[in-house]
Motif scaffolding. Structure first.
Motif, PDB file in Angstrom:
ATOM      1  N   ALA A 291      -3.639  -3.733 -11.914  1.00 25.48           N
ATOM      2  CA  ALA A 291      -3.800  -4.303 -10.133  1.00 25.48           C
ATOM      3  C   ALA A 291      -4.831  -3.955  -9.663  1.00 25.48           C
ATOM      4  N   GLU A 292      -5.426  -2.778  -9.957  1.00 25.82           N
ATOM      5  CA  GLU A 292      -6.737  -1.957  -8.502  1.00 25.82           C
ATOM      6  C   GLU A 292      -7.691  -2.496  -9.797  1.00 25.82           C
TER       7      GLU A 292
ATOM      8  N   SER B 277       0.757  -1.220   0.332  1.00 25.49           N
ATOM      9  CA  SER B 277      -0.131   0.015   0.214  1.00 25.49           C
ATOM     10  C   SER B 277       1.173   1.274  -0.087  1.00 25.49           C
TER      11      SER B 277
ATOM     12  N   ARG C 166       1.774   7.082  -6.852  1.00 27.27           N
ATOM     13  CA  ARG C 166       0.666   7.996  -7.522  1.00 27.27           C
ATOM     14  C   ARG C 166       1.000   9.203  -7.103  1.00 27.27           C
TER      15      ARG C 166
ATOM     16  N   VAL D 204       2.223   1.753  -3.383  1.00 27.13           N
ATOM     17  CA  VAL D 204       1.000   2.231  -4.377  1.00 27.13           C
ATOM     18  C   VAL D 204       1.191   3.871  -4.124  1.00 27.13           C
ATOM     19  N   GLU D 205       1.153   3.887  -2.617  1.00 27.19           N
ATOM     20  CA  GLU D 205       1.037   5.508  -2.857  1.00 27.19           C
ATOM     21  C   GLU D 205       2.048   6.291  -3.086  1.00 27.19           C
TER      22      GLU D 205
ATOM     23  N   LEU E 178      -0.154  -0.808 -12.686  1.00 23.46           N
ATOM     24  CA  LEU E 178      -1.102  -0.454 -10.975  1.00 23.46           C
ATOM     25  C   LEU E 178      -2.879  -0.330 -11.947  1.00 23.46           C
ATOM     26  N   GLU E 179      -2.590  -0.135 -12.141  1.00 26.88           N
ATOM     27  CA  GLU E 179      -4.882   0.041 -13.450  1.00 26.88           C
ATOM     28  C   GLU E 179      -4.440  -1.256 -13.429  1.00 26.88           C
TER      29      GLU E 179
END
Length: 95
Positions: A93-94, A56, A63, A59-60, A90-91
């Motif tokens: 994975a989300e 997490s 971003r 990921v932040e 990232l896209e």
């Protein structure tokens, strides 16, 4: 990708240790052996949330890099190949 793989490894390890404890109990193993296996299971269970937290955080951070690249005065080009691949991953994975 490394953190995703690491999380998967820890989750598999946790599952394997659960099965091991259950097997020892079913076979009537000695109490000391069961307690040792339960301690190993507890350690494995601690690693999953830790890996999730690190993922997490990564990921932040990523971003933040994307936001920085959007700024016209940024030294990071928004169309950088590695940056675009990271954004795509990232896209994915989300989703």
């Amino acid at each position: 990708m490394r953190l995703i793989k690491e999380l998967g490894v820890y989750q598999k390890e946790e599952e394997a240790e659960v099965r091991r404890v259950e097997k020892l109990k079913a076979e009537g193993a000695e109490g000391a052996d069961i307690r040792q296996a339960e301690n190993v299971l507890k350690e494995a269970q601690k690693m999953v949330p830790d890996a999730q937290q690190r993922m997490s955080g990564a990921v932040e951070d990523l971003r933040g890099v994307f936001d920085l690249a959007k700024d016209p005065s940024s030294p990071l080009p928004a169309d950088d190949e590695m940056l675009l691949k990271a954004k795509e991953a990232l896209e994915k994975a989300e989703a």
